[in-house]
Design a protein around this motif. Structure first.
Motif, mmCIF file in Angstrom:
data_model
loop_
_atom_site.group_PDB
_atom_site.id
_atom_site.type_symbol
_atom_site.label_atom_id
_atom_site.label_comp_id
_atom_site.label_asym_id
_atom_site.label_seq_id
_atom_site.Cartn_x
_atom_site.Cartn_y
_atom_site.Cartn_z
ATOM 1 N N TYR A 250 2.716 -8.745 1.579
ATOM 2 C CA TYR A 250 2.540 -7.706 0.442
ATOM 3 C C TYR A 250 1.809 -6.689 0.860
ATOM 4 O O TYR A 250 0.751 -6.690 1.516
ATOM 5 C CB TYR A 250 1.972 -8.267 -0.738
ATOM 6 C CG TYR A 250 2.757 -9.773 -1.014
ATOM 7 C CD1 TYR A 250 4.054 -9.683 -1.769
ATOM 8 C CD2 TYR A 250 2.359 -10.764 -0.677
ATOM 9 C CE1 TYR A 250 4.734 -10.817 -2.308
ATOM 10 C CE2 TYR A 250 2.657 -12.275 -1.067
ATOM 11 C CZ TYR A 250 4.232 -11.985 -1.976
ATOM 12 O OH TYR A 250 4.654 -13.263 -2.093
ATOM 13 N N GLN A 251 2.186 -5.557 0.430
ATOM 14 C CA GLN A 251 1.760 -4.010 0.657
ATOM 15 C C GLN A 251 0.667 -3.906 -0.420
ATOM 16 O O GLN A 251 0.957 -3.901 -1.682
ATOM 17 C CB GLN A 251 2.468 -2.972 0.799
ATOM 18 C CG GLN A 251 1.852 -1.819 0.894
ATOM 19 C CD GLN A 251 2.572 -0.497 1.473
ATOM 20 O OE1 GLN A 251 3.855 -0.492 1.595
ATOM 21 N NE2 GLN A 251 1.953 0.502 1.812
ATOM 22 N N VAL A 252 -0.602 -3.684 -0.015
ATOM 23 C CA VAL A 252 -1.587 -3.676 -1.159
ATOM 24 C C VAL A 252 -2.509 -2.216 -0.511
ATOM 25 O O VAL A 252 -3.033 -2.406 0.280
ATOM 26 C CB VAL A 252 -2.724 -4.809 -1.107
ATOM 27 C CG1 VAL A 252 -3.732 -4.706 -2.586
ATOM 28 C CG2 VAL A 252 -1.939 -6.213 -1.047
ATOM 29 N N GLY A 253 -2.232 -1.183 -1.452
ATOM 30 C CA GLY A 253 -2.826 -0.001 -1.030
ATOM 31 C C GLY A 253 -2.133 0.431 0.333
ATOM 32 O O GLY A 253 -0.819 0.304 0.565
ATOM 33 N N ARG A 254 -3.056 0.602 1.307
ATOM 34 C CA ARG A 254 -2.463 0.776 2.814
ATOM 35 C C ARG A 254 -2.610 -0.172 3.618
ATOM 36 O O ARG A 254 -2.022 -0.126 4.592
ATOM 37 C CB ARG A 254 -3.408 1.997 3.392
ATOM 38 C CG ARG A 254 -3.283 3.360 2.544
ATOM 39 C CD ARG A 254 -4.074 4.464 3.552
ATOM 40 N NE ARG A 254 -5.409 4.005 3.287
ATOM 41 C CZ ARG A 254 -6.802 4.874 3.665
ATOM 42 N NH1 ARG A 254 -6.267 5.884 4.115
ATOM 43 N NH2 ARG A 254 -7.699 4.695 3.402
ATOM 44 N N SER A 255 -2.641 -1.468 3.043
ATOM 45 C CA SER A 255 -3.053 -2.449 3.800
ATOM 46 C C SER A 255 -1.683 -3.500 3.658
ATOM 47 O O SER A 255 -1.029 -3.483 2.614
ATOM 48 C CB SER A 255 -4.364 -3.503 3.744
ATOM 49 O OG SER A 255 -5.334 -2.517 3.806
ATOM 50 N N PHE A 256 -1.417 -4.531 4.628
ATOM 51 C CA PHE A 256 -0.358 -5.559 4.362
ATOM 52 C C PHE A 256 -1.225 -6.921 4.505
ATOM 53 O O PHE A 256 -2.052 -6.922 5.325
ATOM 54 C CB PHE A 256 0.704 -5.490 5.382
ATOM 55 C CG PHE A 256 1.360 -4.184 5.461
ATOM 56 C CD1 PHE A 256 2.737 -4.037 4.638
ATOM 57 C CD2 PHE A 256 0.930 -2.984 6.228
ATOM 58 C CE1 PHE A 256 3.280 -2.964 4.529
ATOM 59 C CE2 PHE A 256 1.675 -1.674 6.140
ATOM 60 C CZ PHE A 256 3.026 -1.743 5.312
ATOM 61 N N VAL A 257 -0.928 -7.689 3.424
ATOM 62 C CA VAL A 257 -1.860 -8.875 3.517
ATOM 63 C C VAL A 257 -0.681 -10.275 3.081
ATOM 64 O O VAL A 257 0.212 -9.917 2.240
ATOM 65 C CB VAL A 257 -2.634 -8.708 2.179
ATOM 66 C CG1 VAL A 257 -3.677 -9.673 1.928
ATOM 67 C CG2 VAL A 257 -3.533 -7.438 2.018
ATOM 68 N N LYS A 258 -1.046 -10.955 3.784
ATOM 69 C CA LYS A 258 -0.037 -12.586 3.590
ATOM 70 C C LYS A 258 -1.006 -13.347 2.653
ATOM 71 O O LYS A 258 -1.864 -14.252 3.227
ATOM 72 C CB LYS A 258 -0.104 -12.955 4.976
ATOM 73 C CG LYS A 258 1.126 -14.060 5.070
ATOM 74 C CD LYS A 258 1.080 -14.741 6.343
ATOM 75 C CE LYS A 258 1.782 -15.886 6.408
ATOM 76 N NZ LYS A 258 3.100 -15.443 6.137
ATOM 77 N N CYS A 259 -0.974 -12.980 1.304
ATOM 78 C CA CYS A 259 -1.586 -13.977 0.332
ATOM 79 C C CYS A 259 -0.757 -13.801 -0.984
ATOM 80 O O CYS A 259 -0.368 -12.787 -1.497
ATOM 81 C CB CYS A 259 -3.228 -12.967 0.421
ATOM 82 S SG CYS A 259 -4.158 -13.864 -0.824
ATOM 83 N N TRP A 260 -0.988 -15.041 -1.790
ATOM 84 C CA TRP A 260 -0.260 -15.244 -2.741
ATOM 85 C C TRP A 260 -1.040 -14.496 -3.909
ATOM 86 O O TRP A 260 -0.505 -14.132 -5.123
ATOM 87 C CB TRP A 260 -0.085 -16.688 -3.629
ATOM 88 C CG TRP A 260 0.919 -17.180 -2.664
ATOM 89 C CD1 TRP A 260 0.831 -18.554 -2.004
ATOM 90 C CD2 TRP A 260 2.338 -17.061 -2.743
ATOM 91 N NE1 TRP A 260 2.321 -18.936 -1.691
ATOM 92 C CE2 TRP A 260 3.187 -18.060 -2.086
ATOM 93 C CE3 TRP A 260 2.943 -16.185 -3.651
ATOM 94 C CZ2 TRP A 260 4.410 -17.946 -1.968
ATOM 95 C CZ3 TRP A 260 4.526 -16.213 -3.494
ATOM 96 C CH2 TRP A 260 5.173 -17.088 -2.806
ATOM 97 N N LEU A 261 -2.332 -13.988 -3.763
ATOM 98 C CA LEU A 261 -3.089 -13.228 -4.917
ATOM 99 C C LEU A 261 -2.277 -12.002 -5.293
ATOM 100 O O LEU A 261 -2.373 -11.403 -6.230
ATOM 101 C CB LEU A 261 -4.399 -12.826 -4.082
ATOM 102 C CG LEU A 261 -5.579 -13.897 -4.263
ATOM 103 C CD1 LEU A 261 -6.598 -13.345 -3.545
ATOM 104 C CD2 LEU A 261 -5.604 -14.373 -5.725
ATOM 105 N N TYR A 262 -1.494 -11.415 -4.141
ATOM 106 C CA TYR A 262 -0.820 -10.021 -4.218
ATOM 107 C C TYR A 262 0.702 -10.458 -4.503
ATOM 108 O O TYR A 262 1.467 -9.507 -4.112
ATOM 109 C CB TYR A 262 -1.052 -9.208 -3.034
ATOM 110 C CG TYR A 262 -2.639 -9.087 -2.883
ATOM 111 C CD1 TYR A 262 -3.122 -8.146 -3.665
ATOM 112 C CD2 TYR A 262 -3.336 -9.922 -1.811
ATOM 113 C CE1 TYR A 262 -4.746 -8.274 -3.484
ATOM 114 C CE2 TYR A 262 -4.693 -9.952 -1.619
ATOM 115 C CZ TYR A 262 -5.130 -8.951 -2.540
ATOM 116 O OH TYR A 262 -6.761 -8.936 -2.572
ATOM 117 N N GLY A 263 0.909 -11.328 -4.998
ATOM 118 C CA GLY A 263 2.627 -11.850 -5.063
ATOM 119 C C GLY A 263 3.330 -10.818 -5.763
ATOM 120 O O GLY A 263 4.489 -10.566 -5.779
#
Ligand code: SF4
Length: 328
Positions: free
Chosen positions: A304-317
């Motif tokens: 998932y894209q969170v701000g400018r980062s890409f994160v592999k985590c369900w917190l940002y589903g």
């Protein structure tokens, strides 16, 4: 910025008696021109295997899938003979331990002449020697020392020789695998400064593989965090350091000892990385994650894209979904 190296859904599995060990499992990264990318993670997270995959120097029990495009050339589809022409000339590596990478019975000069003439047989010995002298000068070594053997150099000077050797053909991408691990802190700082200045001078892109977040902070524009074969977060260095999104990145940063804070307890990440021959079905960090939710053990998170980062985590589903494996 123009992309020079595009890694898509890269997988490296090792065939072992226990079954397939999924050392790198679906990593996607775009490296831009003149960019410096740090890849961090614990031992065994797959970072060095990924470096070896990019150079196609994996052991014979490794299975490689996915694509590695260097300026459009798909390295994953080349045979070893074709790869020999690319390795060193277009993509090269600075290894962890220069003493084991340099031949102890060959003079420094001969390492350079052999590398140059293997890739460019049209270059005469005199010209190759001139190139060697220039490169040695660029890394702060007196060119007359090219006639010495590797054991006559200190650890830091040997690493300078390795750096010069990896740059002598002016590659587009240089991978530095724990380049300062065997050095003391003062020499470590000198080598990092040297890499920084050479990156600018030679317009190269750099992938810096390390377990040391301090080393990455010195050098990297962006940082990718690997855990158990997955790229779990990638973003600009300052975002990773000051606003980490993935629980593993947060834990990794908290576990750096801070001598400035009195009585601060040393934080560690409980448990250990999973067995990559039989990884957890869902998120691989789930058994150690303080923020785990029921879905985490059932299903692998997407990116998932969170701000400018890409994160592999369900917190940002709920954030903008990129893919099941992609991290830019
Ligand atoms: Fe933790 Fe779940 Fe995110 Fe994995 S997906 S890091 S278990 S919150």
């Amino acid at each position: 910025m123009k992309s020079v190296l595009r890694i898509e859904d890269l997988k490296v599995y090792y065939k072992t008696e226990k079954g397939l060990v999924r050392a790198v499992d679906g990593v996607s990264i775009d490296l831009c021109e003149r960019e410096s990318l740090g890849i961090v993670g614990e031992s065994g997270c797959g970072k060095t295997t990924m470096g070896y995959a990019l150079l196609r120097i994996l052991p014979s029990n490794a299975v490689l899938e996915g694509s590695i495009k260097l300026n459009g050339l798909d390295l994953s589809s080349l045979d070893q003979k074709q790869m020999e022409k690319v390795r060193g000339a277009k993509i090269s590596m600075i290894f962890q331990d220069p003493m084991t990478s340099l031949n102890p019975v060959m003079k420094v000069r001969d390492h350079f002449i052999e590398t140059i003439q293997t890739h460019k047989p049209e270059i005469s010995e005199e010209e190759a020697e001139r190139m060697t002298a220039n490169m040695l000068r660029a890394v702060g070594i007196e060119p007359t020392r090219m006639n010495e053997y590797p054991f006559q150099f200190s650890g830091g000077m040997r690493q300078r020789v390795m750096i010069a050797l990896s740059l002598v053909l002016n590659p587009v991408v240089v991978i530095a695998d724990e380049p300062t691990t065997s050095l003391d802190v003062i020499v470590q700082a000198q080598i990092l400064d040297l890499l920084k200045s050479l990156r600018e001078k030679f317009n190269m892109s750099l992938i810096l593989i390390t377990h040391d977040l301090g080393v990455v902070a010195e050098l990297a524009d962006r940082v990718g965090v690997m855990y158990a074969g997955h790229l779990v977060e990638i973003g600009e260095s300052r975002d990773i350091y000051y606003s980490p999104k993935h629980p593993y990145t947060e834990a990794l940063l908290k576990s750096i000892p801070n001598t400035n804070i009195e009585d601060k307890e040393l934080v560690y990440i409980p448990g250990g990385p999973p067995d990559l021959a039989d990884p957890p079905k869902g998120c691989r960090f789930e058994p150690r994650c303080p923020k785990a939710m029921p879905i985490c053990s059932r299903k692998e998170p997407g990116v998932y894209q969170v701000g400018r980062s890409f994160v592999k985590c369900w917190l940002y589903g709920e954030e903008s979904h990129v893919s099941a494996s992609k991290g830019q």
